[in-house]
Design a protein around this motif. Structure first.
Motif, short mmCIF file in Angstrom:
data_model
loop_
_atom_site.label_atom_id
_atom_site.label_comp_id
_atom_site.label_asym_id
_atom_site.label_seq_id
_atom_site.Cartn_x
_atom_site.Cartn_y
_atom_site.Cartn_z
N ILE A 1 -41.03 38.68 49.17
CA ILE A 1 -40.10 39.33 48.25
C ILE A 1 -40.85 39.88 47.05
O ILE A 1 -41.72 39.20 46.49
N ASP B 1 -32.16 37.95 46.42
CA ASP B 1 -33.14 38.15 47.48
C ASP B 1 -33.49 36.83 48.16
O ASP B 1 -33.72 36.78 49.37
N PHE C 1 -36.14 34.93 38.27
CA PHE C 1 -35.84 34.29 39.56
C PHE C 1 -34.36 33.90 39.66
O PHE C 1 -33.79 33.93 40.74
N ALA D 1 -33.78 37.67 41.26
CA ALA D 1 -34.31 37.37 42.59
C ALA D 1 -33.45 36.40 43.38
O ALA D 1 -33.65 36.24 44.59
N VAL E 1 -39.86 41.78 43.27
CA VAL E 1 -38.80 42.21 42.37
C VAL E 1 -39.42 42.77 41.09
O VAL E 1 -40.46 42.31 40.63
#
Length: 284
Positions: free
Chosen positions: A131, A78, A71, A75, A133
């Motif tokens: 989202i 994103d 994260f 991420a 990933v």
């Protein structure tokens, strides 16, 4: 880490120095065109944002270890893009993580053990960003965006080295795979963000992507990790109210606090205020 980012932002603000967080996807021509479609009214008000981010291959174990997890080191781009496209502040987040590619990282703590993750970010009015990933996409960088608005839908495709296509009995499609290296994929984005920052310096314009933007993206990533670990929706105010500083810097502590406000933008002001108060106490 928060301790590095927030101190830098405070110091630059006090000294009157422009600070830019290099979230380069904001300057990528593809993502920028999606944003333009929203700002111009072409798409209408965004209802759903979908973001996909998959790397060509997983990074080395040493990169993942101590990096804060998927994260924070992946991420986060994103998460920032979801906020950038929605044009408003997020309220809460739900995330999950798993490991399917590099089994070696399963020994690492928390989100560092994930190579795949799914995220839902909730914004005002029930609008959501979705989202996904993953650290491996054998076909190359898979970085796409889609926004469904009240007037239209706009989406991006992957970037290829060329536009050549093959039409044969066995196969019809692109002659080559998408870019497989981030420096190639985001070459234009890096150039445009540099130009934008120089323009801000030379013409005394606001920083195109501030230290505050970076702090918010990091808090979103921290909250995603907490959500994945605890299997529940996490309000960003939980993280904002838990930021504290000492002589060694700043970090998030006691994430079990109850949010003091439910307004979508209050937690950002409180996070910045908490950092300022903590830093003042340390200075004394």
């Amino acid at each position: 880490e928060i301790r590095t980012r927030d101190w830098s932002s405070d110091v630059c603000n006090e000294a009157g120095i422009k600070l830019m967080t290099a979230l380069q996807r904001r300057f990528d021509p593809n993502f920028a065109r999606v944003k333009q479609g929203i700002v111009s009214g072409e798409v209408g008000e965004p209802i759903v944002v979908k973001l996909c981010s998959r790397d060509p291959s997983p990074p080395p174990f040493e990169y993942v270890k101590g990096g804060g997890g998927i994260f924070k080191d992946m991420a986060v781009h994103d998460l920032d893009m979801s906020r950038f496209l929605m044009g408003s502040e997020p309220i809460e987040i739900l995330a999950s993580g798993s490991c399917h590619i590099d089994k070696a990282i399963k020994t690492l703590p928390g989100p560092e053990a994930y190579d795949t993750a799914n995220i839902i970010v909730r914004y005002s009015g029930g609008r959501e960003a979705i989202i996904d990933v993953c650290r491996q996409a054998p076909y190359g960088y898979d970085q796409r965006a889609e926004v469904l608005g009240t007037k239209a839908m706009i989406q991006t495709d992957n970037m290829y080295p060329n536009t050549a296509r093959i039409y044969a009995k066995e196969y019809t499609g692109n002659a080559d795979l998408p870019y497989d290296f981030f420096m190639s994929r985001y070459k234009e984005a890096y150039k445009q963000e540099t130009i934008a920052f120089v323009d801000a310096l030379v013409n005394d314009k606001p920083s195109p992507c501030t230290g505050e933007d970076g702090l918010i993206a990091l808090i979103m990533a921290i909250a995603a990790g907490k959500s994945a670990e605890e299997g529940r929706w996490v309000k960003f105010s939980e993280v904002a109210d838990a930021v504290q500083c000492d002589e060694n810097g700043c970090m998030v502590v006691d994430l079990g606090v109850k949010p003091t406000s439910t307004k979508s933008d209050d937690w950002i002001r409180r996070a910045i205020a908490n950092l300022g108060r903590s830093r003042t106490r340390v200075a004394k």
